[in-house]
Design an enzyme around this catalytic site. Structure first.
Site, short mmCIF file in Angstrom:
data_model
loop_
_atom_site.label_atom_id
_atom_site.label_comp_id
_atom_site.label_asym_id
_atom_site.label_seq_id
_atom_site.Cartn_x
_atom_site.Cartn_y
_atom_site.Cartn_z
N ASP A 168 5.18 -5.19 5.80
CA ASP A 168 5.58 -6.58 6.09
C ASP A 168 5.60 -7.48 4.86
OD1 ASP A 168 2.84 -6.45 6.00
OD2 ASP A 168 2.49 -7.43 7.93
N ARG A 191 0.86 -4.94 -5.23
CA ARG A 191 1.04 -6.14 -4.40
C ARG A 191 1.19 -7.27 -5.42
NH1 ARG A 191 -0.65 -4.14 0.69
NH2 ARG A 191 -2.40 -2.72 0.63
N THR A 236 4.56 2.38 5.45
CA THR A 236 3.16 1.93 5.55
C THR A 236 2.45 2.83 6.55
OG1 THR A 236 1.71 0.23 6.50
CG2 THR A 236 4.01 0.11 7.15
N MET A 292 -8.33 2.95 9.00
CA MET A 292 -7.55 1.85 8.45
C MET A 292 -6.70 1.16 9.52
SD MET A 292 -6.29 2.65 4.62
CE MET A 292 -7.31 2.13 3.24
N GLY A 322 0.84 -1.21 0.00
CA GLY A 322 0.00 0.00 0.00
C GLY A 322 0.87 1.25 0.00
N THR A 331 6.29 -6.62 1.82
CA THR A 331 7.48 -6.22 1.06
C THR A 331 8.73 -6.89 1.62
OG1 THR A 331 6.42 -4.08 0.77
CG2 THR A 331 8.78 -4.18 0.29
N HIS A 346 -9.67 5.15 1.94
CA HIS A 346 -8.36 5.44 1.35
C HIS A 346 -7.93 6.90 1.42
CE1 HIS A 346 -8.87 1.36 -0.04
NE2 HIS A 346 -7.58 1.34 -0.32
N LYS A 372 -22.05 15.04 27.49
CA LYS A 372 -21.70 15.34 26.10
C LYS A 372 -22.88 15.23 25.16
CE LYS A 372 -17.12 13.49 26.77
NZ LYS A 372 -16.05 12.71 26.22
N GLN A 412 -7.11 8.17 3.89
CA GLN A 412 -6.02 8.11 4.88
C GLN A 412 -4.67 7.81 4.25
OE1 GLN A 412 -7.69 5.71 8.52
NE2 GLN A 412 -9.01 5.36 6.77
N ARG A 413 -4.66 7.32 3.02
CA ARG A 413 -3.39 6.96 2.40
C ARG A 413 -2.81 8.10 1.54
NH1 ARG A 413 -3.85 0.97 1.22
NH2 ARG A 413 -3.50 1.44 -0.95
N ARG A 472 -5.36 -2.93 8.96
CA ARG A 472 -5.87 -4.29 8.74
C ARG A 472 -5.60 -5.21 9.93
NH1 ARG A 472 -4.29 -5.80 3.11
NH2 ARG A 472 -2.32 -5.16 3.98
N ARG A 504 19.27 10.44 -4.49
CA ARG A 504 20.29 11.49 -4.32
C ARG A 504 21.47 11.00 -3.49
NH1 ARG A 504 17.01 17.04 -4.75
NH2 ARG A 504 16.55 16.77 -6.96
N ASP A 513 2.91 -0.85 11.73
CA ASP A 513 2.88 -2.17 12.38
C ASP A 513 4.15 -2.97 12.14
OD1 ASP A 513 2.43 -2.47 9.70
OD2 ASP A 513 0.82 -3.92 9.88
N ASP A 563 0.26 1.96 8.50
CA ASP A 563 -0.21 1.18 9.65
C ASP A 563 0.71 1.22 10.88
OD1 ASP A 563 -2.37 0.52 8.14
OD2 ASP A 563 -1.81 -1.57 7.82
O1 F6P Z 1 -1.28 -1.65 4.59
C1 F6P Z 1 -1.86 -0.40 4.62
C2 F6P Z 1 -3.33 -0.47 4.37
O2 F6P Z 1 -3.78 0.85 4.19
C3 F6P Z 1 -4.16 -1.18 5.45
O3 F6P Z 1 -4.41 -0.40 6.58
C4 F6P Z 1 -5.41 -1.51 4.67
O4 F6P Z 1 -6.10 -2.57 5.24
C5 F6P Z 1 -4.85 -1.90 3.34
O5 F6P Z 1 -3.65 -1.18 3.18
C6 F6P Z 1 -5.78 -1.66 2.18
O6 F6P Z 1 -5.15 -2.08 1.02
P1 F6P Z 1 -5.74 -1.95 -0.45
O7 F6P Z 1 -5.66 -0.51 -0.84
O8 F6P Z 1 -4.85 -2.79 -1.29
O9 F6P Z 1 -7.14 -2.44 -0.40
#
Ligand code: F6P
Length: 324
Positions: free
Chosen positions: A106, A75, A129, A173, A14, A108, A254, A216, A256-257, A175, A28, A133, A131
């Site tokens: 992981d 992937r 990543t 996100m 990802g 990779t 997504h 609240k 978040q990415r 996983r 560089r 993790d 995550d």
């Molecule tokens: O590994 C990063 C991540 O954003 C995970 O948090 C999420 O589950 C996964 O990738 C989603 O992957 P894809 O975009 O391939 O569905």
């Protein structure tokens, strides 16, 4: 020790904000050390298919601030096969590449370990990543940007939740990991955070939600994607328990990415990019460069990919204490 002349860099798995800053640093630092640097398109797929392009200093100009990855990522199913890895090795040999930097998570590093085992290629990894993790680094590239994106989104959700006296379940996100959920939960004042590493005690969560109601108008429950049940089921359970609540679900996905990497991710990527090239020159291989307490450390791939279940319990305690 063999002197290296040609190296290649790829991004895999990802994408994560800051990968471009990492590519720039590898290219560089390579050129600075008189190496020829190649960029591999589409992760391991590009190695298998021979999609390698020469990179110069200009090819990475004006990318440090850009999200995504200019090399693209994938992937790769083919790289998981022996035949695929053989093709990748043939392409590497053809160009005389004697060192590889892989930026990813992981999956990779699992692929890189197999490749080293079979063909003894020097490979250094950079943790990229959202995550966070991986073991062997306090933070992975992209994590800081991602949690800031979540915080920004949840702050906006809080505005509308407050105006309507609503409870929002927000799925983020992660996983296999609750680290995005936990940190963004603390920083948005979430009333509860559900993560895969900890078994959910629904009774306690429901009690807490009911208790917080008197103080609240709005409540936020953050659920990590990897939680056993996920945001939808959690939202349904809360609604069933409290029919009088106005419950809504928001899955951030997504978003978040993407986006501009934060300063922290740019600096992290720059430091690890330079460190990975220097590591190849020193003859290291099969290790991930990471930052622990501000210093660069190298961790063998098999240790780096060990998913850590030992969530800092102090952080989960903080969510509870501050949710009153
Ligand atoms: O590994 C990063 C991540 O954003 C995970 O948090 C999420 O589950 C996964 O990738 C989603 O992957 P894809 O975009 O391939 O569905």
């Amino acid at each position: 020790m063999k002197t290296i002349k040609n190296i290649a860099v790829l991004t895999s798995g990802g994408d994560a904000p800051g990968m471009n800053a990492g590519i720039r640093a590898v290219v560089r630092a390579g050129i600075y050390n008189n190496l020829n640097v190649f960029g591999v398109k589409r992760g391991y797929d590009g190695l298998v298919n021979g999609e390698l392009i020469p990179m110069d200093a200009k090819s990475v100009a004006n990318i440090i601030q850009r999200g995504g990855t200019i090399l693209k990522t994938a992937r790769s199913d083919e790289f998981r096969t022996v035949e695929g890895r053989q093709k990748a090795y043939d392409n590497i040999k053809k160009l005389g590449i004697d060192g590889l930097v892989v930026i990813g998570g992981d999956g990779t590093f699992t692929g890189a370990s197999k490749f080293i085992e079979e063909f003894d290629i020097p490979i250094i990894g950079i943790p990229g990543t959202i995550d966070n993790d991986l073991a062997g680094t306090d933070f992975t590239i992209g994590y800081d940007t991602a949690i800031n994106t979540v915080v920004d989104a949840v702050d906006k959700i809080r505005d509308t939740a407050e105006s309507h006296d609503r409870l929002f379940v927000v799925e983020v996100m992660g996983r296999d990991s609750g680290l995005i959920a936990l940190r963004s939960g603390i920083s948005t004042g979430a009333e509860a955070v559900l993560i895969p590493e900890i078994n959910v005690d629904y009774d306690a969560i429901m009690k807490r939600l009911d208790k917080t109601r008197k103080n609240k108008a709005s409540r936020i429950v953050i659920v990590a994607e990897g939680d056993k049940e996920g945001g939808l089921v959690v939202a349904e359970k809360i609604q069933e328990n409290f029919p009088h609540y106005d419950v809504r679900l928001s899955i951030l996905g997504h978003i978040q990415r993407g986006g501009k990497p934060t300063c922290m991710d740019r600096v992290l990527a720059s430091r690890l990019g330079v460190a990975s090239v220097e590591a190849l020159i020193e003859g290291r291989k099969g290790e991930m460069a990471g930052l622990i307490c501000g210093e660069v450390h190298f961790t063998p791939f098999n240790k780096a990919i060990k998913h850590l279940d030992d969530i800092n319990e102090n952080l989960t305690r903080i969510v509870e204490i501050l949710s009153l």
